[in-house]
Design a protein around this motif. Sequence first.
Motif, PDB file in Angstrom:
ATOM      1  N   LEU A 159       1.390  -1.293   0.076  1.00 21.82           N
ATOM      2  CA  LEU A 159       0.388   0.051  -0.197  1.00 21.82           C
ATOM      3  C   LEU A 159       0.635   1.176  -0.077  1.00 21.82           C
ATOM      4  N   ALA A 160       1.610   1.370   1.072  1.00 23.75           N
ATOM      5  CA  ALA A 160       3.172   2.332   0.745  1.00 23.75           C
ATOM      6  C   ALA A 160       3.543   3.547  -0.369  1.00 23.75           C
ATOM      7  N   LEU A 161       4.274   1.754  -0.522  1.00 23.72           N
ATOM      8  CA  LEU A 161       4.539   2.383  -2.608  1.00 23.72           C
ATOM      9  C   LEU A 161       3.726   2.648  -3.505  1.00 23.72           C
ATOM     10  N   ARG A 162       2.477   1.874  -3.002  1.00 25.00           N
ATOM     11  CA  ARG A 162       1.251   2.181  -4.086  1.00 25.00           C
ATOM     12  C   ARG A 162       1.191   3.355  -4.252  1.00 25.00           C
ATOM     13  N   LEU A 163       0.876   3.670  -3.247  1.00 21.04           N
ATOM     14  CA  LEU A 163       0.648   5.607  -2.963  1.00 21.04           C
ATOM     15  C   LEU A 163       1.677   6.395  -3.583  1.00 21.04           C
ATOM     16  N   GLN A 164       2.824   5.676  -3.971  1.00 22.41           N
ATOM     17  CA  GLN A 164       3.736   6.660  -3.883  1.00 22.41           C
ATOM     18  C   GLN A 164       3.880   6.360  -5.703  1.00 22.41           C
ATOM     19  N   GLY A 165       2.926   5.566  -5.788  1.00 24.69           N
ATOM     20  CA  GLY A 165       3.276   5.498  -7.607  1.00 24.69           C
ATOM     21  C   GLY A 165       3.597   5.210  -8.029  1.00 24.69           C
ATOM     22  N   GLN A 166       3.618   3.801  -7.576  1.00 25.61           N
ATOM     23  CA  GLN A 166       4.573   2.756  -7.827  1.00 25.61           C
ATOM     24  C   GLN A 166       3.703   1.620  -8.565  1.00 25.61           C
ATOM     25  N   SER A 167       4.017   0.684  -9.575  1.00 27.04           N
ATOM     26  CA  SER A 167       3.425  -0.463  -9.434  1.00 27.04           C
ATOM     27  C   SER A 167       4.503  -1.731  -9.215  1.00 27.04           C
ATOM     28  N   VAL A 168       2.780  -2.666  -8.260  1.00 25.14           N
ATOM     29  CA  VAL A 168       3.204  -2.912  -7.387  1.00 25.14           C
ATOM     30  C   VAL A 168       2.124  -4.682  -6.966  1.00 25.14           C
ATOM     31  N   ARG A 169       3.163  -5.399  -7.308  1.00 28.45           N
ATOM     32  CA  ARG A 169       1.679  -7.196  -7.522  1.00 28.45           C
ATOM     33  C   ARG A 169       2.566  -7.553  -6.085  1.00 28.45           C
ATOM     34  N   LEU A 170       1.963  -8.093  -5.313  1.00 28.93           N
ATOM     35  CA  LEU A 170       1.948  -8.752  -4.518  1.00 28.93           C
ATOM     36  C   LEU A 170       1.761 -10.139  -3.989  1.00 28.93           C
ATOM     37  N   LEU A 171       2.384 -10.650  -3.391  1.00 23.40           N
ATOM     38  CA  LEU A 171       2.364 -12.192  -3.675  1.00 23.40           C
ATOM     39  C   LEU A 171       1.753 -13.387  -2.336  1.00 23.40           C
ATOM     40  N   GLU A 172       0.442 -13.340  -2.505  1.00 22.82           N
ATOM     41  CA  GLU A 172       0.089 -14.680  -0.970  1.00 22.82           C
ATOM     42  C   GLU A 172       0.501 -16.265  -1.348  1.00 22.82           C
ATOM     43  N   ARG A 173       1.018 -17.109  -0.283  1.00 21.54           N
ATOM     44  CA  ARG A 173       1.153 -18.461  -0.715  1.00 21.54           C
ATOM     45  C   ARG A 173      -0.597 -19.287  -0.685  1.00 21.54           C
ATOM     46  N   ALA A 174      -1.364 -18.153   0.447  1.00 20.80           N
ATOM     47  CA  ALA A 174      -2.441 -18.963   0.735  1.00 20.80           C
ATOM     48  C   ALA A 174      -3.346 -18.804  -0.076  1.00 20.80           C
ATOM     49  N   ALA A 175      -4.007 -19.846  -0.075  1.00 20.32           N
ATOM     50  CA  ALA A 175      -5.375 -19.613  -1.100  1.00 20.32           C
ATOM     51  C   ALA A 175      -6.129 -18.324  -0.828  1.00 20.32           C
ATOM     52  N   GLU A 176      -6.649 -17.850   0.517  1.00 22.72           N
ATOM     53  CA  GLU A 176      -7.200 -16.791   0.103  1.00 22.72           C
ATOM     54  C   GLU A 176      -6.636 -16.037   1.614  1.00 22.72           C
ATOM     55  N   PHE A 177      -6.569 -14.392   1.078  1.00 19.52           N
ATOM     56  CA  PHE A 177      -6.068 -13.667   2.276  1.00 19.52           C
ATOM     57  C   PHE A 177      -7.109 -13.427   3.341  1.00 19.52           C
ATOM     58  N   GLY A 178      -6.325 -13.778   4.639  1.00 24.31           N
ATOM     59  CA  GLY A 178      -6.552 -13.795   5.849  1.00 24.31           C
ATOM     60  C   GLY A 178      -5.617 -14.033   7.390  1.00 24.31           C
ATOM     61  N   GLU A 179      -6.112 -13.396   8.013  1.00 26.73           N
ATOM     62  CA  GLU A 179      -5.217 -13.725   9.337  1.00 26.73           C
ATOM     63  C   GLU A 179      -5.166 -14.271  10.690  1.00 26.73           C
ATOM     64  N   VAL A 180      -5.193 -15.643  10.820  1.00 27.62           N
ATOM     65  CA  VAL A 180      -4.968 -15.757  11.646  1.00 27.62           C
ATOM     66  C   VAL A 180      -4.564 -15.192  13.729  1.00 27.62           C
ATOM     67  N   GLY A 181      -5.490 -15.166  14.554  1.00 27.71           N
ATOM     68  CA  GLY A 181      -5.131 -14.408  15.812  1.00 27.71           C
ATOM     69  C   GLY A 181      -6.882 -13.821  16.355  1.00 27.71           C
ATOM     70  N   ALA A 182      -6.112 -13.046  17.174  1.00 28.41           N
ATOM     71  CA  ALA A 182      -7.113 -12.170  17.451  1.00 28.41           C
ATOM     72  C   ALA A 182      -6.280 -10.923  17.892  1.00 28.41           C
ATOM     73  N   GLY A 183      -6.408 -10.095  18.334  1.00 25.91           N
ATOM     74  CA  GLY A 183      -5.944  -8.821  18.487  1.00 25.91           C
ATOM     75  C   GLY A 183      -4.951  -8.262  18.592  1.00 25.91           C
ATOM     76  N   LEU A 184      -4.979  -7.043  18.005  1.00 26.98           N
ATOM     77  CA  LEU A 184      -3.560  -6.407  18.536  1.00 26.98           C
ATOM     78  C   LEU A 184      -2.729  -5.356  18.673  1.00 26.98           C
ATOM     79  N   GLN A 185      -2.432  -4.389  19.237  1.00 26.49           N
ATOM     80  CA  GLN A 185      -2.085  -3.550  19.587  1.00 26.49           C
ATOM     81  C   GLN A 185      -1.489  -2.631  18.341  1.00 26.49           C
ATOM     82  N   LEU A 186      -1.719  -0.608  18.261  1.00 26.79           N
ATOM     83  CA  LEU A 186      -0.919  -0.080  17.595  1.00 26.79           C
ATOM     84  C   LEU A 186      -0.741   1.104  18.321  1.00 26.79           C
TER      85      LEU A 186
END
Length: 395
Positions: free
Chosen positions: A26-53
Motif C-alpha cells: 500500500l505504501a509504495l502504491r500510494l507513492q505511484g509504484q506499480s506493485v504486485r503482491l504474492l500470497e502463498r495461501a488460497a485466500e487472504f486472511g489473518e489468524v489470531g486475535a487482537g493487536l495493539q497499535l
Amino acid sequence: MSSNRAVDRQDVVVVGGGIGGLAAALALRLQGQSVRLLERAAEFGEVGAGLQLAPNATRILREWGVLDQVLAAGVEPHRLVLRDAVSGDELTHLDLDDEFRTRFGAPYVVVHRSDLHRILVDACRDAGVLLETNCHVERVESTDDTAFTYCAGGRVLESHVALGVDGLNSTLRDGIVGDQPVASGYVAYRGAVAVEEMPAEVNLDEVVAWIGPTCHLVQYALRQRQMVNQVAVFRSPAFDRGESDWGGPEELDDAFRNCCEPVRNGLASLWRDRRWQMHDREPVDNWISGRLLLLGDAAHPVLQYLAQGACQALEDAATIAREASEHNNDWPTALQATQQARIPRTARVQRNARTWGDIWHIDGVGRLLRNELLTNRDPHDYTHIDWLYTARETE
C-alpha cells in the motif's frame, strides 16, 4: 532464466500477504509504484486475535488514509495498566488521554488482527495493487537492474525490486541470513469472545497486563467493546526438559495456579486447540541480497512484550516508500537507505522486548523490587516510551 516470465513488469513484487506485506504494498502504491503482491495461501486472511497499535503505527495509518476505518473497527482504550498477577494489585498505568495523544501525535488503538488485515487488503485493492493468492515463491535472484521472483510451477516475475515480507519462518531470509528462529521457551494461548461469554467482568476501557512469575495474561476489548481479547503466556516446563513438543494445553492451567482469581477465571475463555510458541531471531546487520530486501518479521521478528510487531512492520513500509521517493526510484540506494534507517531501531525494539519479558516474569526478591519501582512510578513519566512512540519514520 525461465521462459515462463510474466508479460508485465512491476516496479515492486511483494512476497507475503500478511499485515507487513500489505502495508509495504500500500505504501509504495500510494507513492505511484506499480506493485504486485504474492500470497502463498488460497485466500487472504489473518489468524489470531487482537493487536495493539501505538502512536508510531497509527500516525502512519492516518497518512495512508485508513486510520478512521481502524478506529471504527477497534477500540481506543483509556489506560494501559500493569497489575501483579498473584496479588491482583495495580502496579502502574499510562493514561491514553488528550495529553498522550498530543504528545505522540496520534491515538493508541486496539483492533482485531483480521479487521486490520481486511482494511489493508481493501485499501491495496482500491489503490491498484495486484493481489495474488496461491502463489508459492521459491526464491528471488537479481541482476544489476532486475529482481526475478521464482514461483512454484516455473513462473518467473520481473520487477525493479522484490520485498521479502514472508514472516518469522521466511524462506527468502535463508538466502540472506541463514539463521534459525530462537525459541523463548514461552508459549501463548489466545482467545477473543463476545463480552457476554466472559466468565468474569473485564474492564473494557483498559489494556491490562497481569504480570507474574513465568507467566502473564493480557486483556482488552475489541470491536467497539463488543468482544474481549485475551493472551495468556507462560514458560513451558516441557521446553525446559528439552522436549520437542512443548507448551501443550495440559500445561496451561498449572502455569497460572498461583495467580489471583480474575486471572484464573480468564483462562476459561482461551482457545485450547491452538497455541503460538514464541520465537524471535537475533538482530542482524544486513537484510539485502541484490534487489531483494527483507522487511517485517522476516527481517526482525520480535517477542510480543512491547506490542510492536505490527507497528514495526508499518514503520518498515513507510520507510521503504519514503526512501524510494526521496531517491527518485534509485532502488539500490533506496534499499540501502531503508536498511540503514531501520536496523538500529528494530534491533533496539527486539532487545528491549526480551528485557521487558524478563522484567514481567521475574520472581522472588526481583519481583518485589520490580513492584516497588513500578508502584512509585509517576504515571506521567514518559521516559521509557518516548523513544518508541515518538519515532517519526515517515518524516
